[in-house]
Scaffold this motif. Sequence first.
Motif, short mmCIF file in Angstrom:
data_model
loop_
_atom_site.label_atom_id
_atom_site.label_comp_id
_atom_site.label_asym_id
_atom_site.label_seq_id
_atom_site.Cartn_x
_atom_site.Cartn_y
_atom_site.Cartn_z
N HIS A 151 70.33 -34.09 -36.13
CA HIS A 151 71.26 -33.16 -35.45
C HIS A 151 72.39 -32.67 -36.35
N HIS A 171 71.85 -31.35 -31.41
CA HIS A 171 70.42 -31.10 -31.18
C HIS A 171 69.72 -31.05 -32.53
N THR A 191 68.12 -24.47 -33.42
CA THR A 191 68.09 -25.83 -32.92
C THR A 191 67.26 -25.93 -31.65
N GLU A 192 67.18 -27.15 -31.11
CA GLU A 192 66.53 -27.38 -29.82
C GLU A 192 67.21 -26.61 -28.70
N TYR A 193 68.51 -26.40 -28.85
CA TYR A 193 69.27 -25.70 -27.82
C TYR A 193 68.81 -24.24 -27.75
N ARG A 197 73.12 -21.11 -32.86
CA ARG A 197 74.44 -21.70 -33.04
C ARG A 197 75.04 -21.18 -34.34
N SER A 209 77.85 -19.04 -29.73
CA SER A 209 76.40 -19.09 -29.66
C SER A 209 75.86 -17.75 -29.21
N ALA A 216 63.75 -23.64 -27.37
CA ALA A 216 64.26 -23.94 -28.70
C ALA A 216 64.11 -22.74 -29.64
#
Length: 469
Positions: A151, A171, A191-193, A197, A209, A216
């Motif tokens: 992360h 993440h 990222t996974e988010y 970002r 963001s 993802a």
Amino acid sequence: MNQLLFDRATGSLDPQSFARVQTASLIHATQLSMKIRFDGSEKETTVSSQNSSVHSETQIDEGKAKIWAHQLGVNALTIEKFNGKILISGGADSSIKLWDLEQIPHNTKATLPLRPYAAVPRTVSSHQYGITHLSFYPFDSGAFLSSSYDHHLKLYSTETLQLSADFDLEHIVYHHALSPKADHLLVACATEYPAVRLTDLRTGARTHSLAGHRGAVLNVCWHPTIGHILASAGVDGTVRVWDVRKSSGSLGVLNLEDPTGIVGCDGLGQGARQPNSGKAHDGPVNGLKWTDDGKYVVSAGHDERIRVWDAATGANTLASFGPMIKNRHPSHLPLLLSATNLTAAREELFFYPNEKELLVFELHEGKLLKRLRVPGPVANTVRSSTGARNARHRFTSLARRNQVDGIYSGHTDGQIRAWIPRTKDDETEDVNEEEERSGRVNDEEGPRRKRQPLNDVFRDLTRQRITFG
């Protein structure tokens, strides 16, 4: 070659065209170098036939491929762009190693084991899980960025390997990118988010963001000439284009069913309405790359398709790369494109890591030009402290050393491989060197072989009885 030199000397070929022809020939002559080996000085764990206890020993038989750059696999590579001297590799074991490519001689007949000159040791402040992506600071090779499954995004000094900044993104970070042209220092992170970002290296803070993906984000790529334009790709099959200066950010998406694009759109958010729906691929998109002039975008997805997009209109150019494309892994997929000024118009080359081979295409026609394969078995057994595993040599990363000095690839079997241009002149020079070496070895036998006919004649004459009448 002689004809090119003559045309250049007589002025019938301008310097730019001469350089383009030479560079294109070198790119087309790229092939695997079996003489360059990257030795990370790691040991294989073996079991003794007389004693069941496990011990470690260094394998020196290079013919059995028992040396690795990273024993558990190479996840990421990057080469600094200013003189192509430093290569940085990141492993599945979280290690980071630095290699001096200037140690590689231009011509060598013996296997060259290249060893890292520095490494980031595993400490509390270093990455704890496998490296996902590496990149140099675009304006100075004195710093580089690394991201990991832990992360974190970290900034290191290239000279001292001291940690300069650490960002916890909470993440898994699959990929990151810094703009090569912008005056800002925003790092875009995939990222996974389900949002891109943005982190500011100046302030050390996460600025904002870019929301829009439904899942993802696997890849991000800045426009090569416009510092505020960003493209991103995700598991939802979409490729989105952003203007980071805008509050909403989104400029639209690329739609695989749109071969005409939007008339009047300039690719910068001006002009006609942007599309806000549609997919670029029928599956996750993990490969994304702009051409260096910013006119086209190349994407690759799990639907095992490669698509080329007109960046000005968002149109799908319908380039077809055939049925042999393989793409099944969720990790970032590295794509390489030749510089537009090194080939004729619309004849750029596209290097695609196709699982266990490197495919070379014409970008706009999709014509397959070359298949670069790794010889030998597709898998090797690797024994480490965590046990034995069957490691395949799947491509995980690609990095180019300038434009004509070769391509370096990282693989899941722990190897870093070098793909170097080899022309007919190079092969002729190797043959001459081999003949000279053979001549030196047989210096004593050569004169002896030349004197043998004279010795035979002398022996025959002396054996005959001579009488005088």
